[in-house]
Scaffold this motif. Structure first.
Motif, mmCIF file in Angstrom:
data_model
loop_
_atom_site.group_PDB
_atom_site.id
_atom_site.type_symbol
_atom_site.label_atom_id
_atom_site.label_comp_id
_atom_site.label_asym_id
_atom_site.label_seq_id
_atom_site.Cartn_x
_atom_site.Cartn_y
_atom_site.Cartn_z
ATOM 1 N N VAL A 82 -22.326 -70.338 15.862
ATOM 2 C CA VAL A 82 -23.220 -70.061 16.985
ATOM 3 C C VAL A 82 -23.685 -71.349 17.661
ATOM 4 C CG1 VAL A 82 -25.578 -69.301 17.479
ATOM 5 C CG2 VAL A 82 -24.030 -67.798 16.272
ATOM 6 N N GLU A 83 -23.924 -72.377 16.862
ATOM 7 C CA GLU A 83 -24.408 -73.646 17.435
ATOM 8 C C GLU A 83 -23.416 -74.222 18.437
ATOM 9 O OE1 GLU A 83 -24.274 -72.946 14.174
ATOM 10 O OE2 GLU A 83 -25.977 -73.810 13.068
ATOM 11 N N GLY A 84 -22.143 -73.885 18.286
ATOM 12 C CA GLY A 84 -21.117 -74.492 19.124
ATOM 13 C C GLY A 84 -20.637 -73.623 20.270
ATOM 14 N N LEU A 85 -21.195 -72.420 20.403
ATOM 15 C CA LEU A 85 -20.777 -71.582 21.538
ATOM 16 C C LEU A 85 -21.247 -72.229 22.830
ATOM 17 C CD1 LEU A 85 -21.541 -67.977 20.219
ATOM 18 C CD2 LEU A 85 -19.297 -69.063 20.479
ATOM 19 N N ASP A 86 -20.353 -72.298 23.798
ATOM 20 C CA ASP A 86 -20.727 -72.954 25.050
ATOM 21 C C ASP A 86 -21.439 -71.971 25.987
ATOM 22 O OD1 ASP A 86 -18.726 -71.385 26.140
ATOM 23 O OD2 ASP A 86 -17.288 -73.029 26.316
ATOM 24 N N ASP A 87 -21.889 -72.507 27.120
ATOM 25 C CA ASP A 87 -22.661 -71.690 28.058
ATOM 26 C C ASP A 87 -21.868 -70.475 28.526
ATOM 27 O OD1 ASP A 87 -24.722 -73.441 27.790
ATOM 28 O OD2 ASP A 87 -24.381 -74.480 29.695
ATOM 29 N N ALA A 88 -20.559 -70.669 28.720
ATOM 30 C CA ALA A 88 -19.743 -69.551 29.191
ATOM 31 C C ALA A 88 -19.696 -68.442 28.147
ATOM 32 C CB ALA A 88 -18.330 -70.037 29.515
#
Ligand code: FES
Ligand code: FES
Length: 157
Positions: A76-82
């Motif tokens: 989850v920490e690495g999910l980008d804005d898109a």
């Protein structure tokens, strides 16, 4: 015998020393210090440990750390804005979670779904999160939030 592996975690290559039988869940949480994947059943049943491995959701309690050597892991920490667009807002606005223990796994599953299916049906959302147990909510607000996020994306696209 311990061995070094290189796993790209949330876009950052990490060299980590692991035992051959260390599961990815423990490698992430204990060795790499990435805490969002949660320790639940540790046997593939609850989905609380779900992460993306090369873009596909996996239960990190069922993957060995050495199997992730040379691969990309996203939590989850690495999910980008898109990937998160509309999703966080909808989940919060609809009070989709209570204790939040299931949230990291469900957000990963939902982001994966919306990544390849921008206009999911209710059944597709149900199917996408079917392997993620939630003890608190009855799932309906979570499903509503994922559908709302998809709707918001289609409006703002
Ligand atoms: Fe991995 Fe439950 S902790 S599926
Ligand atoms: Fe508590 Fe899902 S919000 S387990």
């Amino acid at each position: 015998m311990k061995t070094d592996v290189t796993i790209t975690i949330n876009g950052e290559p990490r060299i980590l020393t692991v035992e051959p039988n260390d599961v990815l869940l423990d490698v992430l949480r204990t060795t790499a210090g990435v805490k969002s994947p949660k320790i639940g059943c540790e046997r593939g049943d609850c989905g609380s440990c779900t992460v993306l491995l090369d873009g596909k959701s996996v239960r990190s309690c069922l993957v060995l750390g050495i199997e992730a050597d040379g691969h990309d892991v996203t939590t989850v920490e690495g999910l980008d804005d898109a990937a998160l667009a509309g999703l966080e807002h909808a989940l919060v606005a609809m009070n989709a979670f209570q204790c939040g223990f299931c949230a990291p796994g469900i957000v990963i599953a939902a982001a994966e779904l919306l990544g390849h299916e921008p206009h999911p049906t209710r059944e597709q959302v149900q199917h996408a999160i079917a392997g993620n147990l939630c003890r608190c909510t009855g799932y309906e607000p979570i499903i509503d939030a994922v559908l709302a996020a998809a709707e918001e994306r289609s409006v703002t696209a």
